[in-house]
Structures are given as structure tokens and as C-alpha cells.
Enzyme design. Sequence first.
Site, PDB file in Angstrom:
ATOM      1  N   GLU A 217       0.895  -1.073  -0.170  1.00  0.00           N
ATOM      2  CA  GLU A 217      -0.038   0.007  -0.143  1.00  0.00           C
ATOM      3  C   GLU A 217       0.967   1.156   0.019  1.00  0.00           C
ATOM      4  O   GLU A 217       0.608   2.100  -0.832  1.00  0.00           O
ATOM      5  CB  GLU A 217      -0.964   0.038   1.162  1.00  0.00           C
ATOM      6  CG  GLU A 217      -2.021  -1.088   1.244  1.00  0.00           C
ATOM      7  CD  GLU A 217      -3.204  -0.798   0.088  1.00  0.00           C
ATOM      8  OE1 GLU A 217      -3.096   0.111  -0.600  1.00  0.00           O
ATOM      9  OE2 GLU A 217      -3.759  -1.606   0.069  1.00  0.00           O
ATOM     10  N   ASP A 349      -5.187  -9.674  -8.369  1.00  0.00           N
ATOM     11  CA  ASP A 349      -5.432  -8.830  -9.339  1.00  0.00           C
ATOM     12  C   ASP A 349      -4.192  -7.992 -10.205  1.00  0.00           C
ATOM     13  O   ASP A 349      -3.841  -8.508 -11.242  1.00  0.00           O
ATOM     14  CB  ASP A 349      -6.448  -7.597  -8.958  1.00  0.00           C
ATOM     15  CG  ASP A 349      -6.174  -6.802  -7.806  1.00  0.00           C
ATOM     16  OD1 ASP A 349      -4.964  -7.212  -6.912  1.00  0.00           O
ATOM     17  OD2 ASP A 349      -6.747  -6.108  -7.343  1.00  0.00           O
ATOM     18  N   GLU A 486     -11.575   1.168 -10.406  1.00  0.00           N
ATOM     19  CA  GLU A 486     -11.226  -0.077 -11.674  1.00  0.00           C
ATOM     20  C   GLU A 486     -12.207   0.391 -12.978  1.00  0.00           C
ATOM     21  O   GLU A 486     -11.515   0.378 -14.002  1.00  0.00           O
ATOM     22  CB  GLU A 486     -11.271  -1.110 -11.031  1.00  0.00           C
ATOM     23  CG  GLU A 486     -10.223  -1.673 -10.023  1.00  0.00           C
ATOM     24  CD  GLU A 486     -10.664  -0.734  -8.733  1.00  0.00           C
ATOM     25  OE1 GLU A 486     -11.928  -0.657  -8.519  1.00  0.00           O
ATOM     26  OE2 GLU A 486      -9.749  -0.852  -7.966  1.00  0.00           O
TER      27      GLU A 486
END
Length: 584
Positions: A217, A349, A486
Site C-alpha cells: 500500500e 489482481d 477500476e
Amino acid sequence: MVLRGGDHITLNVDSSYNQDPTKKSKSLRRLWRQLSRCQRSTIYIFGAFIICGLFYVVTDNDAKTSVVNQPEDVEIPKKDVLVNMRNDPRDVDNELPPNIGPQENHVLEEPEDTRNVDINVNNLSPHIFSSKVTKRQEAVIDAFKHAWKGYKTYAWGHDHLKPISEGYHDWFGLGLSIVDSLDTIYIMGLKNEFQEARDWVDKHLHFDINRDVNLFEVTIRVLGGLLSIYHLSGDRMFLNKAIDLGDRLLPCFESESSVPFSDINLFTRKAHAPKWSPDSSTSEVTTIQLEFRDLSRASGNPKYEKVVANVSRHVHGLEKTDGLVPIFINANTGQFRSYSTITLGARGDSYYEYLLKQWVQTGKTMDYLRDDYMEAISGVEKHLAKRTAPNGFLFIGELLVGGKDFKPKMDHLTCYLPGTLALGTHVGLPNDHLKLAEELLTTCYQTYAQQPTFLAPEITYFNIQGENSNDMYVKSNDAHNLLRPEFIESLWYMYQFTGNSTYQDWGWQIFQAFEKYTRVANGYTSIGNVKNAANVRPKDMMESFFLSETLKYLYLLFSDDTKLLDLDKFVINSEAHPLPIYQT
Ligand code: DMJ
């Protein structure tokens, strides 16, 4: 003062000079009269030289300080690549496109507000300030300003705004919303916001904090954010911060395998596995490569790139299911966790995204990554892509228990895939990937359009058995919307490469839904239920990716200029931060 004639002039200060001022001026005048005409002329010329020299020094210093943040060791940009940021993008008609001087039919009028910030616009991004802003982009800028105002008022310097309770949320204590927003602000041309964000980073962003942070992150949001704005602005302060952060993250890679631990204390520099599991997430350990490589290239120190390249190499060597990977990997053994889920949603992903993007970043030289990507997309088509029974919508499901059971479930996160597929075809991969991208994008659109709020849930299930006429359904626990980017991201890629304005129109519909259901007095909020337009259950949270990604991609999508951010020059990280493409 005594002046002696001859080939040169010597200036001496008489000791009596400091005593009586009237006496001093009289004696000076007397001395002056005693000089020959030639001597006086020489003094005039000498004086003129000194004045010119002083004038040059003063103006040169002014020029240097007006180039905001110009680092000492960075070359002062040439005038023709210096563009003023605008206060309000609607001033765009007054802007001087970079690289052209004032011309006969192009009268540049300085806006009334004094532009006190000059920014070095890197040659990579000449379109950013020359493109005309559309009405839809104006609306996105208004949205950004609204969000920023709430953040500034109630959460300044903290990670996230809680817009309803008028408070803040700290995850890592790194001012995530500011760092994540820098390049969005820059691309939108918001001069004042850029100045305040830049000042905060300069004065208040420090990494010697005794706090555990997540490697992935912090890498995609903070390291990526700093590097991106460094490349766009040329301001070395951002790179210096990135180097400090990169150094503090490096101990994550001191595991028995090359696979990094997921968390680290930035102060003690002690790394460890997540508290809740012995394993790292596969997507996390494989979604740090663009940023660490760029840090090496920008700083000239290969150590960052080296550790992440080892991770990619290592994962490349592991056994997979037709290129598909389980979502957990152990940092000590370096092995995937057996029987863990295979998905292009959470924890899987961006493994696939960074296979392609690393290949792009390195000038299409790391071919094993392209090959892994190609194999994985074939694996997706073979194992994960299925159609709904009623109307044949294509979606990407999941494999459970290490590949034994298919689950017709798709996370909203998976909607990044059409964009990545489109990028792949743009850089020379097969055209049938674009066909897959178009179909998936349509399904993602349906996950929005089929909800009464016109907002997608976090997770959608699909009807493959034909038990009723609905293509998709949403469980109550999955009905939240976190303002994720997204789908908008994929719309932008697809619009870039196809020019099909339907994608812009879809984006506009979603933007209006965000405005209607998530805009609150002090910003934008995640909501708990997209299935009930009468009560969306605001969750009181505005994550930094809304500013970094969702609004940035909307702004880019609504531009008529498909080179606003040039995908032949930039590769965009998983948090929407553009980084330069290199030749190797
Ligand atoms: C972002 O932080 C990044 O895009 C990440 O890769 C996935 N999730 C969020 C946005 O949804």
C-alpha cells in the site's frame, strides 16, 4: 579616499572617512575636482560595470527562486518548457502552450490573479497544460475541489477524510490523501492546491515514524505518488522523500526467499508477515516492481530494482495453473499456499497487471514477463471466463481450493482487467485481447447499470445455471461501494485506444451517480448499499484512491485529447500514478 593615477586605479579608504560626514563629503568633492578628465571617465566606466554586475546577480537570483522548488542540483529548465500552472482550468484559453512563444494571433494575457508558481513541465507531459478543458472535466474539477476542501478542513495531514463525522482516519499516518493526490492536482492544473500539498510534503511528510505500514500500500500510494510527481514537476524534493522511503522499506526483502514480508515498521525497520497470517498476498509482493525500478532509475542506485526483480524472477519460476497464481505466498519458503483461491480480484489482481506493465516500463525487454502475461490471459479464458445464462454476459469468476471449484463471483477490483488488456493490444499483443476487454467492460458496466443507484457493488455474483432471468445478483454483505476506480480506469484505456465516445458517456453516467449518492456536504463518502436508492447507508469514509484514481481517470476520460497523458511515454501504476517508460 586616495586615488593614484597610472595604468590602474587603486581605491583606499582613508581612516578619517568614518568620522565627520560633512567633512567627508567636502573632501570627496575636493578630491573629485583634482582628478583629470581621463581619471574621472575611468571611474564612470568602472562604476557602470559594478552596477551592471549587481543587477545581473539580483535578477538571476529572482529567476531561480521563481522556479518553485528548484533543487540545487537540478538544471534550471529552459524558458520554453516552463509553463505556469493555472489557478482555474477554465482559464485554459489564456494558456500558452509549451514550446511556442507568443505569436501574432496568439495573445497571451496574464490572468488577473498573480501566478506565483512556475512549474517545470517535463517534456514527457507537454499536453497537460495545453489541452482544452471540456465541460465534463470542469465538473470533475469541481468534484475534486469539493473533496479537497472537506479534506483540508477536517483531515488535513491525516490519511483519509471522514466526511460525515467531520473527522479523519489514520491508517499509516502518512497523509495519504495528500501524497496520493499530488499528480491529480498537477494534471488538473490546480495551482493553489498544488502549492499547499507540496508545502505539506516538504515540511511534514517524514518517514521516521514508529508505525507498522504495509509494503504494497505504501509503495503504490506513497512511493508511486512521490515518483510520479517528481517526474511531472522535476522537483527533486519529491525524489529525496522517495529515496528515504525506499530505504526504509528495503528490509522487507530480507527474507529467506526473495519474497518480501508484507509489513514493516518505518522507524525500527523491522519487517514481518501480516498479523493475521504467515503469508503475504501474491498481488502485493508482485505490485511493487514498477515503483522500485523507477526509484532506481531516477536515483541512479540499482539496489531498489534489484530486490524487486528478484521477486519477479522467483515468482516466474513457481508452478502455476496455466499461468494463474494462488493468492497467498510465504516469504520464508517462497512457495504459494496450496489450495488458496485463484482470482483476478482481491489479492490476485495486480499480479497480472504488473506482468504486462513491467514489460512496458522496460521498453518491452523483459520478455519472460510478457510470456507469463500471455499465458495467464489464456489461463483466464480457459478457467475463469464464463457467460451468464440469461443474456450471455462474459465475466471472470474464481477458482477455489487450488483450482477445484468454480465460483461465479467477480470483485469490482477485476474491472481493471479490460484496461490492462487494451494496453496490451496497444503495445502489440493479440487483438483478440481487445475483444475480451470490450465484453468484460460491458459486463462491468452492467454491474453499475443494473443497480437502482447506478453504482456497482463491491462484489457481484453471476447466474450461470439459468435458475431465473437475472444475469447477476448481489449479496447484502457485498452491496457497498467504496468509490473505487477500476471500471473508470478501464473506460479511459478503452477510450484512448478505440476513440469510442460511448465509454465517455458511460463514465459520465457513473460520475453523475457518484454526485447523486456519494457527494455529501464535506466531500464524498463510501456507501453501504447500492441496492437501495432511498437509503444508501453512507459509510463516512473517503479513501485516498478516490482522489488519486477515480477522479483522475474521470478527468482524463472526459478530455478530448487522447494524448493528455501519453501512454507511449508513461506506464501507470496500480494507484494511477504515471511513471516514465524506459528503453530497457
Ligand atoms: C487501489 O489502492 C489500487 O488500485 C489497488 O491496486 C487496488 N485497490 C485500490 C482501489 O480500488
